[in-house]
Design an enzyme around this catalytic site. Structure first.
Site, PDB file in Angstrom:
ATOM      1  CD  GLU A  80       5.144  12.546  10.374  1.00 33.46           C
ATOM      2  OE1 GLU A  80       5.850  11.854   9.601  1.00 33.46           O
ATOM      3  OE2 GLU A  80       5.262  11.892  11.498  1.00 33.46           O
ATOM      4  CB  CYS A 110       8.224   9.007  10.855  1.00 34.36           C
ATOM      5  SG  CYS A 110       7.585   9.784  12.310  1.00 34.36           S
TER       6      CYS A 110
HETATM    7  O1  TXE Z   1       0.377   2.834   6.757  1.00 35.72           O
HETATM    8  P1  TXE Z   1      -0.924   3.299   5.808  1.00 35.72           P
HETATM    9  P2  TXE Z   1       0.573   1.211   7.018  1.00 35.72           P
HETATM   10  C1  TXE Z   1       5.241   3.691   6.825  1.00 35.72           C
HETATM   11  C2  TXE Z   1       6.223   2.483   7.084  1.00 35.72           C
HETATM   12  C3  TXE Z   1       5.362   1.149   7.014  1.00 35.72           C
HETATM   13  C4  TXE Z   1       4.139   1.534   5.809  1.00 35.72           C
HETATM   14  C5  TXE Z   1       2.821   1.032   5.655  1.00 35.72           C
HETATM   15  O2  TXE Z   1       7.112   2.328   6.308  1.00 35.72           O
HETATM   16  O3  TXE Z   1       5.816   0.063   6.541  1.00 35.72           O
HETATM   17  O4  TXE Z   1       4.046   3.200   5.972  1.00 35.72           O
HETATM   18  O5  TXE Z   1       2.124   1.445   6.981  1.00 35.72           O
HETATM   19  C6  TXE Z   1      -5.362   4.747   6.726  1.00 35.72           C
HETATM   20  N1  TXE Z   1      -7.547   6.746   2.571  1.00 35.72           N
HETATM   21  N2  TXE Z   1       4.586   4.185   7.722  1.00 35.72           N
HETATM   22  O6  TXE Z   1       0.065   0.270   6.203  1.00 35.72           O
HETATM   23  O7  TXE Z   1      -1.534   2.130   4.824  1.00 35.72           O
HETATM   24  C7  TXE Z   1      -4.865   3.495   7.348  1.00 35.72           C
HETATM   25  O8  TXE Z   1      -6.297   2.614   7.738  1.00 35.72           O
HETATM   26  C8  TXE Z   1      -7.674   6.933   3.936  1.00 35.72           C
HETATM   27  C9  TXE Z   1       5.382   5.373   8.261  1.00 35.72           C
HETATM   28  O9  TXE Z   1       0.105   1.281   8.508  1.00 35.72           O
HETATM   29  O10 TXE Z   1      -0.373   4.705   5.375  1.00 35.72           O
HETATM   30  C10 TXE Z   1      -4.206   3.861   8.641  1.00 35.72           C
HETATM   31  O11 TXE Z   1      -5.070   4.699   9.543  1.00 35.72           O
HETATM   32  N3  TXE Z   1      -6.879   6.540   4.978  1.00 35.72           N
HETATM   33  C11 TXE Z   1       4.625   6.173   9.181  1.00 35.72           C
HETATM   34  C12 TXE Z   1      -3.299   5.227   7.965  1.00 35.72           C
HETATM   35  O12 TXE Z   1      -4.138   5.505   6.896  1.00 35.72           O
HETATM   36  C13 TXE Z   1      -6.255   5.317   4.658  1.00 35.72           C
HETATM   37  C14 TXE Z   1       3.700   5.366  10.148  1.00 35.72           C
HETATM   38  C15 TXE Z   1      -2.126   4.627   7.897  1.00 35.72           C
HETATM   39  O13 TXE Z   1      -2.135   3.679   6.823  1.00 35.72           O
HETATM   40  C16 TXE Z   1      -6.164   4.648   3.117  1.00 35.72           C
HETATM   41  C17 TXE Z   1       3.329   4.331   9.668  1.00 35.72           C
HETATM   42  C18 TXE Z   1      -7.043   5.512   2.279  1.00 35.72           C
HETATM   43  N4  TXE Z   1      -6.909   5.082   0.976  1.00 35.72           N
HETATM   44  C19 TXE Z   1       3.723   3.565   8.641  1.00 35.72           C
HETATM   45  N5  TXE Z   1      -5.443   3.572   3.168  1.00 35.72           N
HETATM   46  C20 TXE Z   1       5.031   7.484   9.761  1.00 35.72           C
HETATM   47  N6  TXE Z   1       4.881   8.569   9.022  1.00 35.72           N
HETATM   48  O14 TXE Z   1       5.487   7.581  10.975  1.00 35.72           O
HETATM   49  C21 TXE Z   1      -5.009   3.374   4.404  1.00 35.72           C
HETATM   50  N7  TXE Z   1      -5.599   4.702   5.353  1.00 35.72           N
END
Ligand code: TXE
Length: 532
Positions: A254, A288
């Site tokens: 997602e 999102c």
């Molecule tokens: O997301 P990340 P972030 C978008 C929004 C935001 C951007 C970055 O644009 O500015 O994403 O947000 C885990 N392997 N959305 O940095 O990095 C991390 O610990 C496994 C859209 O918060 O994607 C966290 O629990 N896991 C969105 C989760 O992934 C890993 C909602 C999300 O982190 C990992 C939020 C890895 N290699 C942000 N690296 C929506 N879909 O609604 C990180 N994580």
């Protein structure tokens, strides 16, 4: 070992690269106060958790639906008995208003929990499938849905309660065990989910929570659970898909959106303006499915823009505990900087900041004013990238086709909304829009409907959460095929002969399985027979 503290204060990483980390501090983004500390789980901790989860699964998979229902219903009761405390924690750790912690997280997930507690048994009941001529030959087919095993849930910080809890409840109802790795920005809410299931009487290790940052998330993927449910950025989603491929772990992703709202001149403009303000600014725009692009028909654009501005002026911003607060803090400095950059791009590229466009220093360090941007165009940088903040860029269109083309001009396709009093037009436009959910005269809230699928087209994700489609992601279908009259060898068995080949030619011509003719899709779940 020295106690090393890794602070994510306001989402800013410490200056020194630290490899041996054992603690994570959680801060309230609205006030900057520390609200708690949690262990930073190592890769070994995570592998152990997954191994214990497998053991718990072996018992849970054999439970009846009433036993599973009891657990989920008890978990609901625990939540209801601690409603205000949980809402305060969500608000404190994410920065969102207390009101939204209830309306957008707790209430919808409670509804989802009761829906799947009551209906998972029916939704996952064995299905008999029509198999055409084979059934005349004494064969029958049924599909049985088995749980997958360990479901790893990796959510983001924006809905730290509703998203992982909803996915966990569905996974449990389907007979799986669960390991959750909450976002590093909201670990306490994640741990609360584990505590709720414990209080509800969940068997040991059935629902576990491991805390840490992306490395802990990566360790969860590497520990080879049977499914990963991920919510977050496109970049991390790609990394997870790649790592999961190593073990052939399937993933549901997602990944956010750049959701368009199309407002035709014949819409109820007052209502559409209310919807746009809520759709763009609830959760400080960090959803999102936030409205990130608004397209209004040119003839109504001036009037509509003034309506938006009027409404924004009335919104109160501040620390989310105040019950009259509509817009809370951003989750982190990093997220706020993205918003600032995007607004700066709009300015430089010739758009007009009609209201807002700066931090709200009187409210606190991490507050950004609700911002309306006019004269936006799709070729502007920030009309293409996800902003995830309280900004609402407004562009105009002249024709229905142009509105559809503008809405589809994006790498994302999570949700979209169409506003018009002409429902035929609304539905027609909806079907042309490339998005997983399109609402007509509604906005954003359908993640709160547990019965319907949630997920995106294009880079907004893969797979679905919620609804029957989401439940199907958490099971593996098994086809049981029985031959009641096992007397004669089949015509297609060996040895092959010229006469047999002639018969095969004959077989190829007519449709052996009549229900494979169009419309065959309706036969897929219902047309073929009833549940057993
Ligand atoms: O997301 P990340 P972030 C978008 C929004 C935001 C951007 C970055 O644009 O500015 O994403 O947000 C885990 N392997 N959305 O940095 O990095 C991390 O610990 C496994 C859209 O918060 O994607 C966290 O629990 N896991 C969105 C989760 O992934 C890993 C909602 C999300 O982190 C990992 C939020 C890895 N290699 C942000 N690296 C929506 N879909 O609604 C990180 N994580």
């Amino acid at each position: 070992m020295d106690r090393i503290v890794w602070s994510y204060h306001h989402g800013v990483r410490p200056a020194v690269e630290i490899d041996t980390l054992d603690e994570l501090i959680s801060f309230n983004p609205a006030t900057g106060e520390e609200i708690g500390r949690v262990t930073n789980s190592s890769a070994e901790d995570v592998a152990d958790a997954v191994a214990r989860s497998r053991t718990a699964f072996q018992v849970w998979r054999r439970t009846s639906f009433p036993e599973r229902r009891l657990l989920v219903i008890k978990a609901r009761e625990v939540i209801l008995s601690e409603l205000d405390e949980i809402a305060s924690l969500i608000s404190a750790e994410s920065g969102k208003p207390f009101a939204e912690a209830i309306s957008m997280e707790i209430a919808p997930v409670l509804d989802l929990m009761q829906y799947f507690a009551r209906n998972a048994e029916k939704l996952l009941s064995q299905v008999r499938r029509g198999i055409g001529i084979y059934s005349l030959l004494g064969r029958s087919s049924k599909i049985v849905y088995h749980p997958l095993g360990v479901v790893g849930i990796i959510p983001a910080w924006n809905y730290p309660f509703a998203i992982p809890l909803g996915e966990a409840a569905m996974a449990l109802m389907a007979g799986n065990s669960v390991v959750i790795k909450p976002s590093e920005l909201t670990p306490l809410v994640g741990l609360k989910i584990g505590e709720i299931f414990k209080k509800a009487g969940a068997p040991k290790d059935l629902v576990q929570v491991v805390t840490g940052d992306g490395r802990t998330g990566a360790a969860l993927v590497d520990a080879a659970p049977d499914k990963i449910m991920f919510t977050g950025s496109v970049a991390t989603g790609k990394k997870i898909a790649k790592a999961a491929a190593e073990n052939l772990t399937s993933v549901v992703l997602e990944l956010g959106g750049k959701d368009p709202m199309i407002v035709f001149a014949d819409a109820n403009l007052e209502l559409a303006a209310d919807a746009a303000v809520w759709g763009a600014f609830c959760n400080a725009g960090q959803s999102c499915s936030s409205v990130e692009r608004l397209y209004v028909e040119e003839s109504a654009s001036e009037r509509f823009t003034s309506m938006l501005i009027e409404r924004v002026k009335k919104l109160k911003q501040g620390v989310g505990t105040g019950e009259d607060i509509s817009i809370g803090a951003m989750s982190s400095e990093r997220q706020l900087k993205i918003v600032e950059e995007h607004v700066e791009h709009f300015r430089r590229e010739g758009a007009t900041i009609a209201i807002g466009g700066r931090r709200n220093a009187t409210a606190g360090e991490l507050f950004y004013e609700p911002t309306i941007i006019t004269n936006a165009r799709n070729d502007m940088h920030a009309m293409q990238e996800e902003t995830f903040g309280p900004t609402l860029p407004v562009a105009t269109f002249k024709t229905e086709k142009e509105a559809i083309d503008l809405a589809n001009d994006s790498e994302f396709g999570l949700t979209a909304s169409v506003w018009t009093k002409d429902l035929r037009k609304g539905k027609r436009v909806a079907e042309w829009i490339e998005a997983g959910t399109v609402t007509v005269n509604e906005v954003l809230y359908t993640h709160g409907i547990g019965q319907t699928p949630w997920g995106g087209f294009k880079n907004s994700g893969r797979g679905r959460t919620h609804g029957l489609e989401g439940l199907m992601e958490l099971v593996q279908p098994q086809h049981i095929h029985v031959n009641r009259i096992a007397i004669l060898p089949n015509a297609w068995w060996m040895p092959y002969t010229p006469t047999a080949t002639k018969t095969f030619r004959g077989f190829a011509k007519p449709a052996i399985s009549p229900n494979m003719r169009p419309p065959f899709t309706s036969a897929m779940r219902t047309g073929g027979g009833s549940g057993t």
